[in-house]
Design a protein around this motif. Structure first.
Motif, short mmCIF file in Angstrom:
data_model
loop_
_atom_site.label_atom_id
_atom_site.label_comp_id
_atom_site.label_asym_id
_atom_site.label_seq_id
_atom_site.Cartn_x
_atom_site.Cartn_y
_atom_site.Cartn_z
N LEU A 1 22.14 6.64 68.66
CA LEU A 1 21.65 8.01 68.92
C LEU A 1 20.84 8.04 70.21
N GLY A 2 20.03 7.02 70.43
CA GLY A 2 19.26 6.94 71.68
C GLY A 2 20.17 6.92 72.89
N ASP A 3 21.22 6.11 72.82
CA ASP A 3 22.18 6.03 73.94
C ASP A 3 22.84 7.38 74.20
N ILE A 4 23.25 8.05 73.13
CA ILE A 4 23.92 9.34 73.27
C ILE A 4 22.99 10.37 73.90
N HIS A 5 21.76 10.44 73.39
CA HIS A 5 20.81 11.41 73.94
C HIS A 5 20.43 11.05 75.38
N LYS B 1 20.91 13.27 78.84
CA LYS B 1 19.65 13.52 79.54
C LYS B 1 18.58 14.17 78.64
N ASN B 2 18.69 13.95 77.33
CA ASN B 2 17.67 14.37 76.37
C ASN B 2 16.72 13.18 76.18
N TYR B 3 15.94 12.89 77.20
CA TYR B 3 15.18 11.65 77.23
C TYR B 3 14.11 11.55 76.15
N SER B 4 13.46 12.66 75.82
CA SER B 4 12.42 12.58 74.79
C SER B 4 13.04 12.28 73.43
N VAL B 5 14.21 12.86 73.15
CA VAL B 5 14.91 12.59 71.88
C VAL B 5 15.42 11.15 71.89
N ALA B 6 15.93 10.72 73.05
CA ALA B 6 16.41 9.33 73.17
C ALA B 6 15.27 8.36 72.88
N LEU B 7 14.11 8.61 73.49
CA LEU B 7 12.96 7.74 73.30
C LEU B 7 12.56 7.66 71.83
N GLN B 8 12.55 8.81 71.16
CA GLN B 8 12.19 8.83 69.73
C GLN B 8 13.17 7.97 68.92
N ASN B 9 14.46 8.06 69.24
CA ASN B 9 15.45 7.25 68.53
C ASN B 9 15.30 5.77 68.83
#
Length: 161
Positions: free
Chosen positions: A115-119, A123-131
Motif C-alpha cells: 500500500l505504501g508503494d502504491i500511494h 504521490k500520496n506521500y502522507s498516506v504512503a508514510l502511514q502505511n
C-alpha cells in the motif's frame, strides 16, 4: 516443477465429477501462486480470479479469501494495476486485522508495504508514510521471522527507508 504437477492434477480433477468446487478452487490458487512465483502474472491472475469466483460462493472460507486477497493484491501490484492492487490489499488487511489471535504479521507488513508503494506512486506521500509506518510496526511484532537481533535489525532497517 510444482506447476507441472499442479497442472496434471488439474487435468485429473476436471475429469472427475466427484471433485467438489472448493477443492478445485484450492488447486486453482496453488497454480496461481506458482505462476506468480515465476513472474507469469497474467496467468497467475487468471487462476486467482477463478479461485475467487469459487471461494465467494462459500461463506465459511474467510481465511481462504484472506490469503487469496493477499495474492491478488501482489499480482495486481506487479502488473501496475494500482486500483485493483489497492482494493485487494485493503481487503486482505481488513480480514487479517479481524483475526486478532492469528495475525500473520509478516504478510501484514508486506501488505502495508505494498500500500505504501502504491500511494507513493500516486504521490500520496502522507498516506504512503502511514502505511510504511504500519509495515514497520508489523515487522516489529514478528517474533518468528528471525532468531537473532542482527537479522531483525536488518529487516527493520529495510522498512525505515
Amino acid at each position: 516443477m510444482l506447476l507441472t504437477y499442479f497442472l496434471k492434477a488439474l487435468d485429473i480433477y476436471t475429469k472427475n465429477p466427484l471433485i467438489n468446487s472448493f477443492t478445485l478452487g484450492v488447486l486453482y490458487e496453488k497454480i496461481g501462486i506458482e505462476y506468480s512465483t515465476v513472474e507469469k502474472y497474467e496467468e497467475a491472475l487468471k487462476y486467482f480470479q477463478m479461485t475467487l469466483d469459487i471461494f465467494q460462493s462459500f461463506h465459511e472460507v474467510e481465511s481462504s479469501l484472506k490469503t487469496l486477497f493477499f495474492n491478488l493484491g501482489r499480482v495486481y501490484h506487479h502488473n501496475n494495476d494500482y486500483d485493483n492492487a489497492l482494493i485487494y490489499t485493503e481487503k486482505y488487511i481488513q480480514f487479517e486485522l479481524m483475526s486478532i489471535l492469528n495475525i500473520n504479521y509478516q504478510e501484514l507488513s508486506q501488505a502495508y508495504d505494498t500500500l505504501g508503494d502504491i500511494h507513493c506512486q500516486r504521490k500520496n506521500y502522507s498516506v504512503a508514510l502511514q502505511n510504511y509506518e504500519n509495515a514497520l510496526e508489523s515487522v516489529e511484532k514478528v517474533d518468528s521471522i528471525s532468531s537473532t537481533e542482527e537479522d531483525r535489525s536488518t529487516l527493520i532497517q529495510q522498512y525505515q527507508k
